[in-house]
Structures are given as C-alpha cells and as structure tokens.
Design a protein around this motif. Structure first.
Motif: not given
Length: 336
Positions: A36-41, A332-334
C-alpha cells in the motif's frame, strides 16, 4: 514488475506506468513487496513544479508506503524476510536536527513507493505496529511523523496543554489524535458542521468554524480564557499564518508545516516579538522520532483516518480525487 513515474512540473498527464525487471537488494538493502501507498500534498507540489527539494527525472513518486520484506542483502541484520515494514521518507536522517546531508527523500531525489517492488536501505525501514493494516501503515511516514515532530520536536508537549489544529488535512488529524494521546486539550478549526462533528468524534474538545468566524483566533483566545494556546500546528500558509500567531500564548509554539498555496507564509515579526511566540519549521522527522511515535501509536491503538482507498491500477484517479479535495483523512492506494 510495474511502477508509476512522474517528472517535476509535468502535471497529472505526466503520470505514466512502466514495466521493469525485478530489482535486487544490495548488501545493506531490503527488497519490499509494496502492499500500500498513500498521497501527500508534496506529490501535488511535484506535479505542479514547485517542490523545494531535488526531484530526479522520471522518478517513481510517493514517499509513503508499506509492505512485506521479500529479500535481504548479505549484511542486513535488523530485518528479515516476512517482516511488515514502512519506508522512511528521509532514509539517511537517523536522529538529531535536520541537515542538508539528510535531504535525499523517497519520491523525490530517490525513487518512491508507487511501485510493486521497492529496494530500500535497511536503516530506512521500520516495523509496522501490530494493530495496523498495510493500508493504515502506509498513511504514517509523512503526515503522521510531521504531526509528531510538530508537537514533540520543539519545546515538547505536556499533558494539560492546549493544541490548536487547523482544518481536516491528514497532518491536522494526526496531530489531533497524537495530542489527545498525550493528554492535551485540542481546539480544531473547520469549515462546516459535518466536519465539526467528525473532528469531535475523533477527540477534539472544541471546534471553531472559520467560515462563520473569520477572525477565528478571537474565538480560540476566548476558549482559552484569553491566554492563547500552547501549540499551533500551522498548515494553512499565507491564509492562516498571522491568525495562528495571534492564537498562541506567550512563549507558545507555532510549528510551520509549509504553505499549501505554494507561496511563502507571511509572519509578522512584531506579532511574534509582542507575544514571544516561537515559530519553528518542520521537515517531517527522523528515524528516532518515527520510532518514538510508533510506540505511542501502538500503545494507544491509534488508527489513521482514511478518506478513500483506490487500487494501484487506478493511481491517476486517486491523484485526481486528491487534487479535487478536500479530503477528510488519507487517500490510500492498495497494491494487492
């Protein structure tokens, strides 16, 4: 294996997916199957072309990610195959104050986590708290650690002190949760009743509507008996900087996360001197701070607020959703 790539200033249309050979870890490196990963500004800043740190050409984006160790180098001793780990945004920053020598960062000058497999230095990964899923763990490395540093990296946060958080971005939500775990009182600002209810459900003691009360610092000072707050987690940039300073108590601290508008935040030196306010910039955090935060998260069973989960194959849609915002929690990206 597949990974996404971007270039500084190329915009969302520049987000492309490519196939690669499987990487192999070096002697002091680990191979991670990213779950998994996730986004930030910061990702939007890179797409728009005004990110302040170096960005390598055709970089694999995202500094947030978590996964399973599937290979280790010959010299690796701290992690093993099968371990659940998170990547550290600044892999070289072990402890102490931030320095230029530690500026190499995932998803910028180093390839990031929007990939199926990633090779990271052994010292640049940390164990995931047992109660968290991969998706939840992927939310921690940037936003949670920034919030932790904002609260604990300067004068420190003591039980009974008052913290002001702004809005419902991920850093602010993590700051709210971590401050409550430390025994602090939290005042939050927001724009509507729905979000006010969500913030109170998350633990906020009071919520100020900055639409209904444009001079919201007056409400903050009223809620603190005229004293002001001990800590402000300043995430609003040019639009909120002066009001954050006006909200702070004498010798209070304003931790500056950055300018979400992509412009320098104007800080009135007279206001700072009059209130003896400490203004401190925050650059995410070190591995030592990450380790300390993880202990607090584990003991208090804190879980990140996740707004929405997309699949790895839908990364463009995830970016677009995040750009259109505002979100209440992490996107979030799975990868599975």
């Amino acid at each position: 294996m597949k990974s996404y790539h971007v270039n500084l200033g190329a915009g969302l249309s520049g987000l492309t997916i490519k196939e690669h050979h499987m990487p192999a870890p070096g002697p002091a490196e680990v191979l991670i199957r990213v779950k998994a990963s996730s986004l930030n500004y910061r990702e939007l800043m890179i797409l728009k072309g005004f990110y302040p740190l170096p960005v390598r050409p055709d970089v694999i984006p995202l500094c947030d990610g978590a996964g399973e160790v599937v290979g280790v180098g010959d010299a690796v001793t701290r992690v093993k195959v099968g371990d659940r780990v998170m990547g550290q945004v600044f892999p070289d920053w072990v402890d102490g104050p931030f320095a230029r020598d530690y500026a190499a960062q995932l998803g910028g000058s180093l390839n990031g986590m929007l990939t199926e497999y990633a090779v990271l230095p052994e010292n640049g990964v940390l164990q995931i708290p047992a109660h968290l899923s991969y998706e939840e763990a992927a939310a921690l490395p940037c936003a949670a650690l920034t919030a932790w540093n904002a609260l604990s990296g300067g004068r420190g946060l003591a039980a009974g002190e008052t913290v002001l958080t702004l809005g419902s971005g991920s850093v602010s939500l993590f700051a709210l949760q971590l401050a409550k775990a430390a025994g602090a009182r939290v005042i939050a600002t927001t724009s509507g009743e729905k979000k006010a209810a969500q913030l109170k459900a998350l633990g906020a003691d009071e919520v100020v509507n900055y639409i209904a009360q444009p001079d919201w610092y007056l409400a903050v000072r009223e809620l603190t008996g005229g004293q002001g707050v001990d800590h402000v987690v300043e995430v609003g940039g040019a639009g909120t900087a002066e009001k954050s300073i006006r909200s702070a108590a004498i010798e209070g601290e304003v931790a500056v996360i950055g300018s979400v508008a992509g412009e320098p935040s104007p800080f009135n030196i007279n206001l700072i001197m009059y209130g003896m306010v400490h203004v401190r910039p925050v650059a995410i955090g070190s591995k030592a701070q990450f380790t300390a935060m993880n202990k607090v998260i584990a003991v208090n069973k804190i879980k990140p607020v996740i707004d929405r989960v997309f699949h790895f194959n839908d990364a463009v849609a995830a970016f677009r959703y995040y750009m259109e915002g505002p979100c209440f929690g992490k996107v979030v990206l799975n990868h599975e």
